[in-house]
Design an enzyme around this catalytic site. Structure first.
Site, PDB file in Angstrom:
ATOM      1  N   ASP A  63       8.097  12.302 -35.906  1.00  0.00           N
ATOM      2  CA  ASP A  63       8.568  13.085 -37.068  1.00  0.00           C
ATOM      3  C   ASP A  63       8.915  12.118 -38.200  1.00  0.00           C
ATOM      4  O   ASP A  63       9.742  11.228 -38.029  1.00  0.00           O
ATOM      5  CB  ASP A  63       9.792  13.913 -36.663  1.00  0.00           C
ATOM      6  CG  ASP A  63      10.184  14.921 -37.740  1.00  0.00           C
ATOM      7  OD1 ASP A  63      10.586  16.043 -37.371  1.00  0.00           O
ATOM      8  OD2 ASP A  63      10.127  14.602 -38.937  1.00  0.00           O
ATOM      9  N   ASP A  71       4.409  16.798 -41.400  1.00  0.00           N
ATOM     10  CA  ASP A  71       5.078  15.524 -41.112  1.00  0.00           C
ATOM     11  C   ASP A  71       5.410  15.298 -39.646  1.00  0.00           C
ATOM     12  O   ASP A  71       6.209  14.432 -39.327  1.00  0.00           O
ATOM     13  CB  ASP A  71       6.328  15.349 -41.980  1.00  0.00           C
ATOM     14  CG  ASP A  71       7.558  15.966 -41.368  1.00  0.00           C
ATOM     15  OD1 ASP A  71       7.447  17.051 -40.775  1.00  0.00           O
ATOM     16  OD2 ASP A  71       8.629  15.346 -41.479  1.00  0.00           O
ATOM     17  N   GLU A  72       4.812  16.080 -38.754  1.00  0.00           N
ATOM     18  CA  GLU A  72       5.080  15.791 -37.348  1.00  0.00           C
ATOM     19  C   GLU A  72       3.905  16.108 -36.429  1.00  0.00           C
ATOM     20  O   GLU A  72       3.058  16.937 -36.739  1.00  0.00           O
ATOM     21  CB  GLU A  72       6.342  16.495 -36.865  1.00  0.00           C
ATOM     22  CG  GLU A  72       6.345  17.971 -36.987  1.00  0.00           C
ATOM     23  CD  GLU A  72       7.780  18.489 -36.919  1.00  0.00           C
ATOM     24  OE1 GLU A  72       8.253  18.764 -35.820  1.00  0.00           O
ATOM     25  OE2 GLU A  72       8.404  18.627 -37.979  1.00  0.00           O
TER      26      GLU A  72
HETATM   27  P1  DGT Z   1      14.152  14.568 -41.610  1.00  0.00           P
HETATM   28  O1  DGT Z   1      15.390  15.281 -41.206  1.00  0.00           O
HETATM   29  O2  DGT Z   1      14.398  13.100 -41.857  1.00  0.00           O
HETATM   30  O3  DGT Z   1      12.994  14.834 -40.713  1.00  0.00           O
HETATM   31  O4  DGT Z   1      13.791  15.152 -43.052  1.00  0.00           O
HETATM   32  P2  DGT Z   1      12.498  15.901 -43.546  1.00  0.00           P
HETATM   33  O5  DGT Z   1      12.635  16.063 -45.025  1.00  0.00           O
HETATM   34  O6  DGT Z   1      11.263  15.200 -43.096  1.00  0.00           O
HETATM   35  O7  DGT Z   1      12.657  17.316 -42.874  1.00  0.00           O
HETATM   36  P3  DGT Z   1      11.664  18.160 -41.975  1.00  0.00           P
HETATM   37  O8  DGT Z   1      10.995  17.291 -40.976  1.00  0.00           O
HETATM   38  O9  DGT Z   1      12.445  19.327 -41.485  1.00  0.00           O
HETATM   39  O10 DGT Z   1      10.606  18.722 -42.996  1.00  0.00           O
HETATM   40  C1  DGT Z   1       9.458  18.008 -43.410  1.00  0.00           C
HETATM   41  C2  DGT Z   1       9.125  18.359 -44.854  1.00  0.00           C
HETATM   42  O11 DGT Z   1       8.966  19.783 -44.994  1.00  0.00           O
HETATM   43  C3  DGT Z   1      10.239  17.991 -45.833  1.00  0.00           C
HETATM   44  O12 DGT Z   1      10.162  16.658 -46.306  1.00  0.00           O
HETATM   45  C4  DGT Z   1      10.092  19.011 -46.916  1.00  0.00           C
HETATM   46  C5  DGT Z   1       9.553  20.249 -46.210  1.00  0.00           C
HETATM   47  N1  DGT Z   1      10.655  21.198 -45.955  1.00  0.00           N
HETATM   48  C6  DGT Z   1      11.565  21.164 -44.972  1.00  0.00           C
HETATM   49  N2  DGT Z   1      12.445  22.166 -45.059  1.00  0.00           N
HETATM   50  C7  DGT Z   1      12.078  22.870 -46.156  1.00  0.00           C
HETATM   51  C8  DGT Z   1      12.587  24.058 -46.802  1.00  0.00           C
HETATM   52  O13 DGT Z   1      13.586  24.660 -46.399  1.00  0.00           O
HETATM   53  N3  DGT Z   1      11.915  24.479 -47.917  1.00  0.00           N
HETATM   54  C9  DGT Z   1      10.798  23.838 -48.402  1.00  0.00           C
HETATM   55  N4  DGT Z   1      10.188  24.289 -49.485  1.00  0.00           N
HETATM   56  N5  DGT Z   1      10.302  22.732 -47.829  1.00  0.00           N
HETATM   57  C10 DGT Z   1      10.922  22.259 -46.737  1.00  0.00           C
HETATM   58 CA    CA Z   2       9.425  17.900 -39.511  1.00  0.00          CA
HETATM   59 CA    CA Z   3      10.711  14.992 -40.917  1.00  0.00          CA
END
Ligand code: DGT
Ligand code: CA
Ligand code: CA
Length: 360
Positions: free
Chosen positions: A11, A109-110
């Protein structure tokens, strides 16, 4: 007992925001917030994600942009550039593919990687995971978190366990011990409603859930879900890592030596990108049906033009020529200077033409 499987879940950390940091190194260290503007004007819209600096200020995915601006007025606010993230995602997936038996891309992203046939024990799996993290860092410039476990459910929970830049290994013998203290919300697949109901029943941890009698869970949540909760709480999951059909694309993006609107300069870039894409296709014996030209202008706007062939192709010429024609048409329509350009193929098919990966 058959040999335990070894599965990785990879991830990417704060993915969209980290992509922006890679593109604009001056953002590093500052809070960065990626926004989806609703198009209704002003700050109407929601936060898609944020980097860890912004998260420390309370800015998280899903909150309104206006609220984020109050929480972190000093943050850098950017709108989503899906094309950019998708092309970086393609690079990540291609890197992962080189390391695994089967790759299941789960989202932008995963991904799950089955590596049972690649390593003989968890110690080797750990070395492989370290190597993957290093290659993604070196070649793509991003950090990720990896979970290694005997099944998909536990691997996914493990990748989230020590974010960012984490690596968590769970031995088959340690699965229940690893899961027991975690919150119900950490159990992937448990929705909000189910989580709330379990909370009402006084069940707060996965360990507590695993002690509930299956009959009670079935009475409460129905047969399928109740049985699943019982199994999952014990860290059991027999689902296989499976290639998902039709989702795959192979693409390359490059930064031009200088911002330009000149077709000849862009042609040189397209030729190079087409060769890179072609080599990937050839190595995996894949054909394609769609070709896309990706244009990122100096104002960072990302636009694409796609052509879909009437029959699948597999040759370099078709990628190169179609890419060039799409670029020509693009420049005729848009009076802009380009900063980055890309070439991508999709609707992939296996060369024998029997098993299709794409939808037609
Ligand atoms: P992390 O916790 O370090 O894995 O952070 P992220 O940002 O990679 O979070 P993730 O893996 O849940 O989500 C991957 C991507 O998907 C993130 O960079 C932006 C998008 N995304 C996640 N949650 C939301 C949301 O609630 N709304 C929208 N529009 N996009 C989202
Ligand atoms: Ca993710
Ligand atoms: Ca992520």
């Amino acid at each position: 007992m058959p040999n335990p499987r070894i599965i990785l879940h990879v991830d990417m950390d704060y993915f969209f925001a980290q992509c922006e940091e890679r593109e604009h190194p001056e953002l590093k260290g500052k809070p960065v917030v990626i926004c989806v503007y609703s198009g209704r004007g002003g700050d109407s819209g929601a936060v898609s994600t944020s980097n860890y600096e912004a998260r420390r200020l309370g800015v998280k995915a899903g909150i309104p942009i206006s609220r984020a601006k109050k929480l972190a007025p000093e943050a850098v606010f950017l709108s989503v550039k899906m094309e950019l993230y998708r092309s970086i995602s393609d690079e990540v997936m291609e890197t992962l593919r080189g390391y695994c038996d089967v790759l299941e891309k789960e989202s932008v992203d995963e991904a799950f990687c089955e590596i049972t046939g690649k390593v003989s024990d968890l110690e080797e799996a750990k070395l492989l995971a370290v190597k993957i993290k290093e290659e993604i860092k070196q070649k793509i410039g991003l950090t990720c978190s990896i979970g290694v476990a005997p099944n998909k459910l536990v691997a996914k929970i493990a990748s989230d366990f020590q974010k960012p830049d984490g690596l968590t290994l769970v031995n088959p013998e340690e699965v229940t011990q690893f899961m027991a203290p975690l919150k119900i919300a950490d159990l992937t697949g448990v929705g909000k409603k189910t989580g709330e109901r379990l909370n009402e029943l006084g069940v707060k941890t996965i360990g507590e859930l695993s002690e509930m009698p299956a009959e009670e869970l079935i009475r409460e949540f129905g047969k399928a879900k109740g049985a699943w909760l019982k199994q999952a709480s014990q860290g059991m999951d027999y689902s296989e890592v499976e290639e998902r059909e039709g989702t795959e694309q192979i693409g390359r993006i490059t930064t031009l030596k200088q911002d330009t609107g000149e077709l000849n300069t862009i042609r040189t870039a397209i030729n190079q990108l087409s060769e890179d894409v072609y080599r990937k296709l050839e190595a995996r014996k894949l054909g394609f049906k769609s070709i896309t030209f990706v244009a990122i202008s100096t104002d960072f706007k990302i636009r694409t033009k796609t052509h879909t062939l009437s029959a699948p192709a597999k040759d370099l010429e078709t990628i190169r020529n179609t890419g060039f024609e799409l670029a020509r048409a693009f420049l005729a329509e848009h009076l802009v200077l380009l900063r980055r350009v890309g070439v991508r193929v999709s609707n992939l098919i296996e060369e024998k033409g029997q098993k299709t990966l794409g939808e037609f």
